[in-house]
Scaffold this motif. Structure first.
Motif, PDB file in Angstrom:
ATOM      1  N   ALA A  85      -2.270  -2.511   6.852  1.00  0.00           N
ATOM      2  CA  ALA A  85      -2.222  -2.743   5.405  1.00  0.00           C
ATOM      3  C   ALA A  85      -2.128  -4.243   5.105  1.00  0.00           C
ATOM      4  O   ALA A  85      -2.892  -4.776   4.283  1.00  0.00           O
ATOM      5  N   ASP A  89      -4.939  -6.710   3.347  1.00  0.00           N
ATOM      6  CA  ASP A  89      -4.563  -7.409   2.117  1.00  0.00           C
ATOM      7  C   ASP A  89      -4.664  -8.930   2.272  1.00  0.00           C
ATOM      8  O   ASP A  89      -4.846  -9.651   1.281  1.00  0.00           O
ATOM      9  N   SER A 129      -3.662  -0.688  -1.812  1.00  0.00           N
ATOM     10  CA  SER A 129      -4.417  -1.841  -1.338  1.00  0.00           C
ATOM     11  C   SER A 129      -4.445  -2.955  -2.377  1.00  0.00           C
ATOM     12  O   SER A 129      -4.585  -2.708  -3.575  1.00  0.00           O
TER      13      SER A 129
END
Length: 251
Positions: A85, A89, A129
């Motif tokens: 994640a 990002d 996200s």
């Protein structure tokens, strides 16, 4: 005129928290995140995906080859998921890539992580996200973690990744198993090798069935070759990978 380049960038303090950013010699068509496999085990790393990254760079894509903490090292639940994640990002910090058109491509265990990342929400590790994911490709992905645990795929690495079996930690599987997170936030294309003896086709079949039941846009292609053919730019499977990556999006 831009020049092609490759640069490494850290998104955290652990040695495994980094990515390799490949920029093409043109304005990029889109941004592709590539996630390697290896049943989430330490000892299998991002270097396996470099030929694919170079081929996609030559096609005109910006490519982010993502490394993450793995089982046997400092990974597992929820660290591996948090890394994927955070690594995705991190694209939002670059002014050389388009964070509004991010396409995820994962191979084997990386297919699980890619489809999971396409399914992020408030309840998943790392939260929703921070970039816009427009398409996801699973290349022989381990997409049904519940079934994979029961079948003992990866010599028990599924349970090591998740912190236990589905019976032990059902809450982990609820927010980590892609098949439990349908629909994803974008169209998903699943590709499987006809001669794959590492990850059974049933893994992709289970995900596709669940996604279709949820009304989600999903495709399934069987392509020539074994498990590794899906990431080989010289393989007969490669044209299908490129087509699915670049085709017009359907919602």
């Amino acid at each position: 005129m831009p020049t092609a380049s490759v640069a490494r960038s850290a998104y955290g303090d652990d040695p495994s928290q980094y990515g390799e950013l490949y920029l093409p010699a043109r304005i990029p068509l889109a941004t592709v995140v590539v996630v390697h496999g290896g049943y989430w085990a330490q000892g299998f790393g991002a270097e396996a995906m470099r030929p694919m990254c170079q081929a996609l760079q030559a096609e005109g894509y910006a490519v982010w080859n993502l490394e993450y903490r793995r089982v046997g090292g400092t990974g597992g639940w929820p660290m591996t998921f948090e890394d994927v994640a955070a690594g995705i990002d991190h694209l939002d910090t670059f002014d050389t890539v388009d964070a509004g058109d991010v396409r995820l491509v994962g191979h084997s265990a990386g297919g699980q992580l890619a489809v999971w990342a396409a399914s992020r929400r408030d309840t998943t590790p790392g939260g929703p996200s921070a970039v816009t994911v427009t398409r996801c490709l699973s290349l022989a992905g381990v997409l049904d973690l519940t079934g994979a645990s029961r079948q003992g795929l990866g010599s028990g690495n599924v349970d090591l990744l998740m912190g236990g079996t589905p019976a032990d930690v059902p809450d982990h599987y609820d927010v980590g198993d892609p098949t439990r997170l349908v629909p994803a936030g974008c169209p998903v294309a699943c590709l499987v090798g006809r001669d794959d003896e590492v990850v059974p086709r049933s893994q992709s079949d289970a995900y596709v069935a669940a996604a279709r039941s949820a009304g989600a846009p999903v495709t399934l292609d069987e392509v020539p070759g074994d498990h590794s053919a899906l990431i080989g730019p010289e393989s007969r499977a490669w044209p299908t990978v490129l087509r699915r990556l670049g085709e017009k999006l359907r919602t």
